[in-house]
Design a protein around this motif. Structure first.
Motif, PDB file in Angstrom:
ATOM      1  N   ALA A  61      14.979  10.768   2.328  1.00  0.00           N
ATOM      2  CA  ALA A  61      14.803  10.781   0.873  1.00  0.00           C
ATOM      3  C   ALA A  61      13.418  11.299   0.502  1.00  0.00           C
ATOM      4  N   SER A  62      12.434  10.991   1.328  1.00  0.00           N
ATOM      5  CA  SER A  62      11.075  11.451   1.068  1.00  0.00           C
ATOM      6  C   SER A  62      10.994  12.969   1.052  1.00  0.00           C
ATOM      7  N   GLU A  63      11.746  13.612   1.922  1.00  0.00           N
ATOM      8  CA  GLU A  63      11.771  15.076   1.932  1.00  0.00           C
ATOM      9  C   GLU A  63      12.362  15.615   0.627  1.00  0.00           C
ATOM     10  N   GLN A  64      13.371  14.921   0.110  1.00  0.00           N
ATOM     11  CA  GLN A  64      13.950  15.326  -1.172  1.00  0.00           C
ATOM     12  C   GLN A  64      12.945  15.163  -2.304  1.00  0.00           C
ATOM     13  N   VAL A  65      12.206  14.056  -2.264  1.00  0.00           N
ATOM     14  CA  VAL A  65      11.187  13.818  -3.287  1.00  0.00           C
ATOM     15  C   VAL A  65      10.132  14.910  -3.258  1.00  0.00           C
ATOM     16  N   GLN A  66       9.689  15.247  -2.044  1.00  0.00           N
ATOM     17  CA  GLN A  66       8.661  16.277  -1.933  1.00  0.00           C
ATOM     18  C   GLN A  66       9.159  17.626  -2.461  1.00  0.00           C
ATOM     19  N   THR A 123       1.368  14.313  -6.253  1.00  0.00           N
ATOM     20  CA  THR A 123       1.638  15.545  -5.509  1.00  0.00           C
ATOM     21  C   THR A 123       2.371  15.341  -4.192  1.00  0.00           C
ATOM     22  N   THR A 124       2.347  14.113  -3.675  1.00  0.00           N
ATOM     23  CA  THR A 124       2.856  13.886  -2.319  1.00  0.00           C
ATOM     24  C   THR A 124       3.825  12.717  -2.282  1.00  0.00           C
ATOM     25  N   SER A 125       4.988  12.924  -1.678  1.00  0.00           N
ATOM     26  CA  SER A 125       5.940  11.840  -1.507  1.00  0.00           C
ATOM     27  C   SER A 125       5.422  10.829  -0.499  1.00  0.00           C
ATOM     28  N   MET A 126       5.673   9.545  -0.782  1.00  0.00           N
ATOM     29  CA  MET A 126       5.242   8.475   0.113  1.00  0.00           C
ATOM     30  C   MET A 126       6.412   7.643   0.637  1.00  0.00           C
ATOM     31  N   LEU A 127       7.632   8.031   0.301  1.00  0.00           N
ATOM     32  CA  LEU A 127       8.785   7.214   0.668  1.00  0.00           C
ATOM     33  C   LEU A 127       8.964   7.083   2.174  1.00  0.00           C
ATOM     34  N   GLY A 128       8.470   8.051   2.929  1.00  0.00           N
ATOM     35  CA  GLY A 128       8.603   7.972   4.382  1.00  0.00           C
ATOM     36  C   GLY A 128       7.403   7.362   5.074  1.00  0.00           C
ATOM     37  N   ASP A 129       6.365   6.976   4.316  1.00  0.00           N
ATOM     38  CA  ASP A 129       5.176   6.379   4.918  1.00  0.00           C
ATOM     39  C   ASP A 129       5.488   4.999   5.481  1.00  0.00           C
ATOM     40  N   ASP A 130       4.768   4.620   6.515  1.00  0.00           N
ATOM     41  CA  ASP A 130       4.996   3.314   7.136  1.00  0.00           C
ATOM     42  C   ASP A 130       4.832   2.174   6.130  1.00  0.00           C
ATOM     43  N   ALA A 131       3.836   2.270   5.267  1.00  0.00           N
ATOM     44  CA  ALA A 131       3.610   1.200   4.293  1.00  0.00           C
ATOM     45  C   ALA A 131       4.803   1.047   3.350  1.00  0.00           C
ATOM     46  N   ILE A 152      17.391  10.189  -6.449  1.00  0.00           N
ATOM     47  CA  ILE A 152      16.956  10.029  -5.057  1.00  0.00           C
ATOM     48  C   ILE A 152      16.712   8.560  -4.703  1.00  0.00           C
ATOM     49  N   PHE A 153      15.819   7.895  -5.442  1.00  0.00           N
ATOM     50  CA  PHE A 153      15.453   6.536  -5.046  1.00  0.00           C
ATOM     51  C   PHE A 153      16.624   5.564  -5.158  1.00  0.00           C
ATOM     52  N   TRP A 154      17.230   5.474  -6.346  1.00  0.00           N
ATOM     53  CA  TRP A 154      18.307   4.481  -6.512  1.00  0.00           C
ATOM     54  C   TRP A 154      19.478   4.719  -5.552  1.00  0.00           C
ATOM     55  N   PRO A 155      19.983   5.944  -5.417  1.00  0.00           N
ATOM     56  CA  PRO A 155      21.079   6.144  -4.456  1.00  0.00           C
ATOM     57  C   PRO A 155      20.681   5.801  -3.024  1.00  0.00           C
ATOM     58  N   SER A 156      19.441   6.104  -2.637  1.00  0.00           N
ATOM     59  CA  SER A 156      18.989   5.777  -1.280  1.00  0.00           C
ATOM     60  C   SER A 156      18.920   4.268  -1.098  1.00  0.00           C
ATOM     61  N   LEU A 157      18.408   3.578  -2.105  1.00  0.00           N
ATOM     62  CA  LEU A 157      18.332   2.117  -2.038  1.00  0.00           C
ATOM     63  C   LEU A 157      19.725   1.506  -1.920  1.00  0.00           C
ATOM     64  N   GLY A 171       0.800  -1.217   0.000  1.00  0.00           N
ATOM     65  CA  GLY A 171       0.000   0.000   0.000  1.00  0.00           C
ATOM     66  C   GLY A 171       0.828   1.260   0.000  1.00  0.00           C
ATOM     67  N   GLY A 172       2.137   1.128  -0.174  1.00  0.00           N
ATOM     68  CA  GLY A 172       3.022   2.278  -0.212  1.00  0.00           C
ATOM     69  C   GLY A 172       3.263   2.740  -1.639  1.00  0.00           C
ATOM     70  N   GLY A 173       4.349   3.467  -1.821  1.00  0.00           N
ATOM     71  CA  GLY A 173       4.688   3.958  -3.139  1.00  0.00           C
ATOM     72  C   GLY A 173       5.770   5.015  -3.057  1.00  0.00           C
ATOM     73  N   VAL A 174       6.246   5.435  -4.208  1.00  0.00           N
ATOM     74  CA  VAL A 174       7.217   6.516  -4.254  1.00  0.00           C
ATOM     75  C   VAL A 174       6.500   7.847  -4.069  1.00  0.00           C
ATOM     76  N   VAL A 175       5.418   8.037  -4.821  1.00  0.00           N
ATOM     77  CA  VAL A 175       4.584   9.227  -4.663  1.00  0.00           C
ATOM     78  C   VAL A 175       3.119   8.803  -4.701  1.00  0.00           C
ATOM     79  N   SER A 176       2.233   9.681  -4.286  1.00  0.00           N
ATOM     80  CA  SER A 176       0.803   9.400  -4.319  1.00  0.00           C
ATOM     81  C   SER A 176       0.329   9.280  -5.762  1.00  0.00           C
ATOM     82  N   ASP A 177      -0.827   8.658  -5.943  1.00  0.00           N
ATOM     83  CA  ASP A 177      -1.344   8.446  -7.289  1.00  0.00           C
ATOM     84  C   ASP A 177      -1.590   9.749  -8.033  1.00  0.00           C
ATOM     85  N   ASP A 178      -1.860  10.825  -7.316  1.00  0.00           N
ATOM     86  CA  ASP A 178      -2.078  12.103  -7.995  1.00  0.00           C
ATOM     87  C   ASP A 178      -0.774  12.859  -8.245  1.00  0.00           C
TER      88      ASP A 178
END
Length: 442
Positions: A432-437, A243-251, A410-415, A234-241
């Motif tokens: 990383a989520s803050e960078q995405v946002q 607009t919002t980073s999801m990398l820091g979400d618990d999911a 952002i994603f690949w270097p963090s991974l 139920g997570g993701g890199v960003v929200s479906d719309d």
């Protein structure tokens, strides 16, 4: 497409180059639009009344001949337009486009991953093609809606699909059988896969460097399978719309911890694989599974592998499958005659005839369901185009202009930091989520 994923794996490197020189690329594309690129006269008219269109793409692998066959058939079907394919590695393609401003000899049509198009569309580099879809003569209503929508940015469409396909899991039946596993029962869930890892990862001498791995999972310059895995919880890199980073979400952190643990601690896959490395590992029988697209099938067959194809294992809360679309776009500033000629080619490519030829020759599912029963030369379009899989398909970072930057910088270097032990998932990815946002907010 070559073993990269093909366009996608090499394309990611090209995106970095294009991002660095976005302003130059905008000038290059605008300056070379509508040239006809044959160099034989205005609008590509070589004296015989034809408009000649140069089509840059990166289909350098086993699906290249299928693309060229469709182009050959189109050229023979009429006498007003001639398409000339220039097939090259994706990184080369982007380097050439970046320098095209100097020679004014860029392409009339350019193919790229549709998920990357917003990055260029935002810079004004591509021509909107909404009027193509508004013309009933082009029969766009027969195309898969997801394939059409993949190239939409800010409510405007900038591309016409070349192909659309979900990723599937290839698995080596011989390695499954040698591990005491049923070669006809690949894992269907993350937990089932995790339970198989100790049997499929083989370290015969105990030196910590397995001779065989459970999977080949790239962590850079590859089809973005790893970031798509975040959907499973139920997570993701960003929200479906977008607009919002999801990398820091618990999911998202749950998914990342699950897969980083499998790779880093349980040796499910080597660390540091590019897409080409992952393909080679599976092709040489040193990995039991790989999630990739249909362009690899011919290579796996030629290697003599005894393989099966199944949907990727489903996550605990979602069975979403990564899909990708390659679209054709026109440089901004394309003149009306060149645009009309390109639209004629686009319509042929996505016609029943064109899509039957493409699917039979490439193994990709056709972009239109109404020709599925006509695709008989290859079994793979039916496998990759199965409705049960298509209903699970989802495109990563669709419509997100910063998508390439987010993935590559952002994603690949963090991974890679997490996989190499330079911090934990729970500390690396919220930052990383803050960078995405910040990228989304630009």
């Amino acid at each position: 497409m070559e073993t990269q994923h093909s366009p996608r794996r090499r394309l990611t490197r090209g995106i970095r180059l294009a991002t660095a020189g976005a302003g130059i690329l905008a000038l290059a594309l605008t300056g070379c639009a509508g040239q006809g690129t044959s160099g034989d006269g205005d609008n590509g008219d070589g004296g015989d009344g034809k408009i000649t269109l140069t089509f840059w793409n990166g289909f350098t692998g086993p699906d290249g001949p299928a693309l060229e066959k469709v182009i050959e058939d189109f050229n023979a079907s009429q006498d007003g337009v001639e398409v000339k394919a220039e097939i090259m590695p994706w990184d080369t393609l982007y380097q050439k486009v970046l320098t095209a401003v100097a020679g004014n000899d860029g392409p009339d049509i350019i193919a790229m991953s549709a998920a990357r198009m917003p990055q260029f569309a935002k810079q004004g580099m591509f021509l909107p093609v909404d009027d193509y879809y508004e013309d009933a003569a082009n029969d766009s209503g027969a195309l898969a809606e997801a394939a059409i929508n993949a190239s939409v940015f800010d409510g405007v469409n900038y591309g016409v699909p070349v192909n659309y396909t979900p990723m599937m899991m290839y698995y080596n039946k011989d390695l499954f059988e040698a591990a005491g596993l049923d070669p006809e029962a690949p894992p269907t869930t993350w937990d089932e896969f995790a339970a198989m890892v100790p049997k499929l990862t083989v370290d015969e001498n105990g030196d910590g460097k397995p001779e065989q791995y459970a999977t080949a999972l790239g962590d850079h310059e590859t089809v973005p399978v790893f970031p798509a895995l975040l959907w499973g919880t139920g997570g993701g890199v960003v929200s479906d719309d977008g607009t919002t980073s999801m990398l820091g979400d618990d999911a998202s952190l749950d998914a990342l911890n699950f897969w980083v643990d499998l790779v880093k601690n349980q040796k499910a896959s080597p660390i540091g694989l590019s897409g080409a490395d992952a393909d080679k590992l599976f092709l040489t029988g040193k990995a039991a599974t790989e999630i990739v697209g249909p362009w690899m099938t011919t290579g796996f067959e030629d290697a003599g592998l005894n393989f099966g194809i199944a949907p990727p294992p489903a996550g605990p809360t979602s069975d979403a499958v990564l899909a990708d679309v390659v679209s054709m776009g026109l440089p901004a500033g394309t003149d009306d005659a060149t645009k009309a000629a390109a639209y004629e080619f686009f319509a042929y490519w996505n016609s029943a005839e064109g899509q039957t030829t493409w699917a039979d020759g490439s193994g990709f599912p056709p972009n239109r369901a109404d020709v599925a029963d006509k695709v008989t030369a290859s079994p793979y379009p039916a496998i990759f185009g199965d409705a049960a899989v298509a209903s699970r398909a989802k495109i990563l970072l669709a419509g997100v202009a910063a998508g390439g930057t987010i993935t590559e910088t952002i994603f690949w270097p963090s991974l890679q930091k997490a996989l190499n032990g330079d911090g934990t998932v729970d500390t690396i990815f919220p930052a990383a989520s803050e960078q995405v946002q910040a990228e989304l907010d630009k």
